[in-house]
Design a protein around this motif. Sequence first.
Motif, PDB file in Angstrom:
ATOM      1  N   LEU A 145       0.854  -1.188   0.000  1.00 41.28           N
ATOM      2  CA  LEU A 145       0.000   0.000   0.000  1.00 41.28           C
ATOM      3  C   LEU A 145       0.887   1.234   0.000  1.00 41.28           C
ATOM      4  O   LEU A 145       1.374   1.663   1.044  1.00 41.28           O
ATOM      5  N   GLN A 146       1.117   1.799  -1.162  1.00 43.08           N
ATOM      6  CA  GLN A 146       2.140   2.829  -1.305  1.00 43.08           C
ATOM      7  C   GLN A 146       1.764   4.175  -0.705  1.00 43.08           C
ATOM      8  O   GLN A 146       2.613   4.918  -0.252  1.00 43.08           O
ATOM      9  N   GLU A 147       0.485   4.525  -0.700  1.00 40.82           N
ATOM     10  CA  GLU A 147       0.110   5.874  -0.281  1.00 40.82           C
ATOM     11  C   GLU A 147      -0.700   5.917   1.015  1.00 40.82           C
ATOM     12  O   GLU A 147      -0.355   6.646   1.940  1.00 40.82           O
ATOM     13  N   GLY A 148      -1.769   5.142   1.068  1.00 42.26           N
ATOM     14  CA  GLY A 148      -2.766   5.300   2.113  1.00 42.26           C
ATOM     15  C   GLY A 148      -2.295   5.344   3.544  1.00 42.26           C
ATOM     16  O   GLY A 148      -2.415   6.378   4.217  1.00 42.26           O
ATOM     17  N   PRO A 149      -1.762   4.251   4.079  1.00 42.63           N
ATOM     18  CA  PRO A 149      -1.425   4.220   5.508  1.00 42.63           C
ATOM     19  C   PRO A 149      -0.451   5.308   5.946  1.00 42.63           C
ATOM     20  O   PRO A 149      -0.613   5.875   7.035  1.00 42.63           O
ATOM     21  N   GLN A 150       0.538   5.604   5.126  1.00 36.26           N
ATOM     22  CA  GLN A 150       1.526   6.620   5.519  1.00 36.26           C
ATOM     23  C   GLN A 150       0.896   8.001   5.607  1.00 36.26           C
ATOM     24  O   GLN A 150       1.180   8.772   6.533  1.00 36.26           O
ATOM     25  N   GLU A 151       0.034   8.315   4.652  1.00 35.65           N
ATOM     26  CA  GLU A 151      -0.648   9.608   4.675  1.00 35.65           C
ATOM     27  C   GLU A 151      -1.637   9.670   5.844  1.00 35.65           C
ATOM     28  O   GLU A 151      -1.767  10.708   6.506  1.00 35.65           O
ATOM     29  N   ASP A 152      -2.326   8.562   6.100  1.00 34.36           N
ATOM     30  CA  ASP A 152      -3.263   8.508   7.231  1.00 34.36           C
ATOM     31  C   ASP A 152      -2.542   8.790   8.548  1.00 34.36           C
ATOM     32  O   ASP A 152      -3.063   9.483   9.430  1.00 34.36           O
ATOM     33  N   TYR A 153      -1.338   8.238   8.687  1.00 39.20           N
ATOM     34  CA  TYR A 153      -0.579   8.436   9.926  1.00 39.20           C
ATOM     35  C   TYR A 153      -0.203   9.906  10.117  1.00 39.20           C
ATOM     36  O   TYR A 153      -0.294  10.437  11.229  1.00 39.20           O
ATOM     37  N   LYS A 154       0.212  10.569   9.049  1.00 35.89           N
ATOM     38  CA  LYS A 154       0.579  11.988   9.149  1.00 35.89           C
ATOM     39  C   LYS A 154      -0.604  12.822   9.642  1.00 35.89           C
ATOM     40  O   LYS A 154      -0.457  13.695  10.505  1.00 35.89           O
ATOM     41  N   ILE A 155      -1.776  12.545   9.092  1.00 37.97           N
ATOM     42  CA  ILE A 155      -2.976  13.288   9.481  1.00 37.97           C
ATOM     43  C   ILE A 155      -3.341  12.986  10.933  1.00 37.97           C
ATOM     44  O   ILE A 155      -3.618  13.888  11.728  1.00 37.97           O
ATOM     45  N   ALA A 156      -3.321  11.694  11.285  1.00 35.49           N
ATOM     46  CA  ALA A 156      -3.714  11.290  12.636  1.00 35.49           C
ATOM     47  C   ALA A 156      -2.744  11.801  13.695  1.00 35.49           C
ATOM     48  O   ALA A 156      -3.157  12.202  14.786  1.00 35.49           O
ATOM     49  N   LYS A 157      -1.471  11.791  13.398  1.00 34.18           N
ATOM     50  CA  LYS A 157      -0.459  12.225  14.373  1.00 34.18           C
ATOM     51  C   LYS A 157      -0.729  13.653  14.838  1.00 34.18           C
ATOM     52  O   LYS A 157      -0.752  13.942  16.035  1.00 34.18           O
ATOM     53  N   LYS A 158      -0.957  14.553  13.894  1.00 30.05           N
ATOM     54  CA  LYS A 158      -1.233  15.939  14.264  1.00 30.05           C
ATOM     55  C   LYS A 158      -2.569  16.071  14.978  1.00 30.05           C
ATOM     56  O   LYS A 158      -2.693  16.797  15.975  1.00 30.05           O
ATOM     57  N   LEU A 159      -3.572  15.355  14.467  1.00 27.50           N
ATOM     58  CA  LEU A 159      -4.907  15.422  15.054  1.00 27.50           C
ATOM     59  C   LEU A 159      -4.890  15.025  16.529  1.00 27.50           C
ATOM     60  O   LEU A 159      -5.475  15.695  17.385  1.00 27.50           O
ATOM     61  N   PHE A 160      -4.183  13.945  16.846  1.00 30.68           N
ATOM     62  CA  PHE A 160      -4.164  13.447  18.223  1.00 30.68           C
ATOM     63  C   PHE A 160      -3.185  14.236  19.100  1.00 30.68           C
ATOM     64  O   PHE A 160      -3.464  14.463  20.281  1.00 30.68           O
ATOM     65  N   GLU A 161      -2.057  14.652  18.550  1.00 31.06           N
ATOM     66  CA  GLU A 161      -1.120  15.450  19.346  1.00 31.06           C
ATOM     67  C   GLU A 161      -1.740  16.786  19.727  1.00 31.06           C
ATOM     68  O   GLU A 161      -1.474  17.304  20.827  1.00 31.06           O
ATOM     69  N   ASP A 162      -2.583  17.352  18.870  1.00 30.41           N
ATOM     70  CA  ASP A 162      -3.281  18.597  19.198  1.00 30.41           C
ATOM     71  C   ASP A 162      -4.228  18.415  20.376  1.00 30.41           C
ATOM     72  O   ASP A 162      -4.628  19.392  21.008  1.00 30.41           O
ATOM     73  N   ARG A 163      -4.581  17.164  20.658  1.00 27.12           N
ATOM     74  CA  ARG A 163      -5.485  16.860  21.764  1.00 27.12           C
ATOM     75  C   ARG A 163      -4.743  16.202  22.926  1.00 27.12           C
ATOM     76  O   ARG A 163      -5.328  15.479  23.714  1.00 27.12           O
ATOM     77  N   ASN A 164      -3.466  16.464  23.001  1.00 28.89           N
ATOM     78  CA  ASN A 164      -2.602  16.020  24.103  1.00 28.89           C
ATOM     79  C   ASN A 164      -2.455  14.510  24.192  1.00 28.89           C
ATOM     80  O   ASN A 164      -2.283  13.958  25.289  1.00 28.89           O
ATOM     81  N   TYR A 165      -2.524  13.832  23.081  1.00 25.66           N
ATOM     82  CA  TYR A 165      -2.250  12.401  23.045  1.00 25.66           C
ATOM     83  C   TYR A 165      -0.753  12.174  22.849  1.00 25.66           C
ATOM     84  O   TYR A 165      -0.100  12.882  22.074  1.00 25.66           O
ATOM     85  N   LYS A 166      -0.214  11.201  23.546  1.00 27.78           N
ATOM     86  CA  LYS A 166       1.144  10.719  23.291  1.00 27.78           C
ATOM     87  C   LYS A 166       1.049   9.696  22.168  1.00 27.78           C
ATOM     88  O   LYS A 166       0.242   8.763  22.242  1.00 27.78           O
TER      89      LYS A 166
END
Length: 369
Positions: A145-166
């Motif tokens: 899966l060349q695109e999906g999971p890596q791009e999903d992680y970038k989006i999720a990382k910021k989304l959760f870090e903005d909400r004080n998730y480790k």
Amino acid sequence: EVLEVLMGFKELQVNLRDPKTDRAALHTAAATDVPELILKFLHHPDIDVNPVSKLGLTPVMEATRNGKIESLKVLLDDHRVDLDIIDNDGKTLENMLPKDLAAHKIGTALKLFKAARNREKKLERKKCLLFILNWDYAESRFESLQEGPQEDYKIAKKLFEDRNYKVFVIENSNDILKDVSKLIVGEEFKEASADILQLVFSGHGIHKTLVEKGKQKTGNEEEADFNQRGELGDCLVSSNGTLCSELKLTLVIAKALPESATLSLFFDMCRNTATKELQKKEFVDINTFRLRKGMEDIEADARTLKVFSSKLGQQSKASDSFFRRVCMEIVKKSPEGITFMAMRTFDTENQNCKIECGLGWDTVLWPIL
């Protein structure tokens, strides 16, 4: 409509200040009580939600001082807004309300402040995101899966870090259960997941309906019983093609968490079945009962929620994943999060999510705070 077009320009300086007052456009929107306009600004990826004017005021302070209740409803629903700021006289937000404001409006404003401060306390809880990111399947029969999971992680990382998730990530695991088991016993992980653990898996998945025969338990000339060998039901696919039982993974994690911790699992994967004809009348002792009972025995089932991006027999997309659609909705339109019930609105014609939870979860906002 004009504003919609302007917001689409990357060159738009959404935080541009008035040189005389040092006020931003968000100050003006908050002071004029136009919630729709405020929302458009809050959804801009570059917005500064707490700009301070020359008078020492932020947009939420201006809305408060002017008694703009509709503005407060929108601003106080955004976790990024600073609630602890005070004015030049040392007043808190609650004490900045106009004295001549109608009593019912003062009551409404105070309720809004209280609700916002309660949400802020939730932000201080120990929260952890574990993202299992499998995209390289070169050593298996599955397509990489060349695109999906890596791009999903970038989006999720910021989304959760903005909400004080480790945030913790396991990438291209050849043994998901082993790698997760090793990670969750670490002191850093245990401290971070003391209140909430959100697991996200992005990669290949299958729903296995048949298992291999294991060691024989009982038998006679007409029939035989065997223990289960291998996995059954929903399975995460490791990078080398081996399978990890979703039920087994959930139980291992639940046992490692404190009894009061909430466990949320998001499986963004296919749930296709792979079956073969049985040649003999032989019976396998399936272990799913023991796994499910194990969750009940530690009372983890009531505090565990699961989201599958697809129903049984359906495929999920890597390039436009269900998980990404949910995250982008939060980033662009719903910074406060979306309810688990609302996730069903992101279904497509060929892909429908499956949510497994107890009573009361449907109206809970995700990401969980």
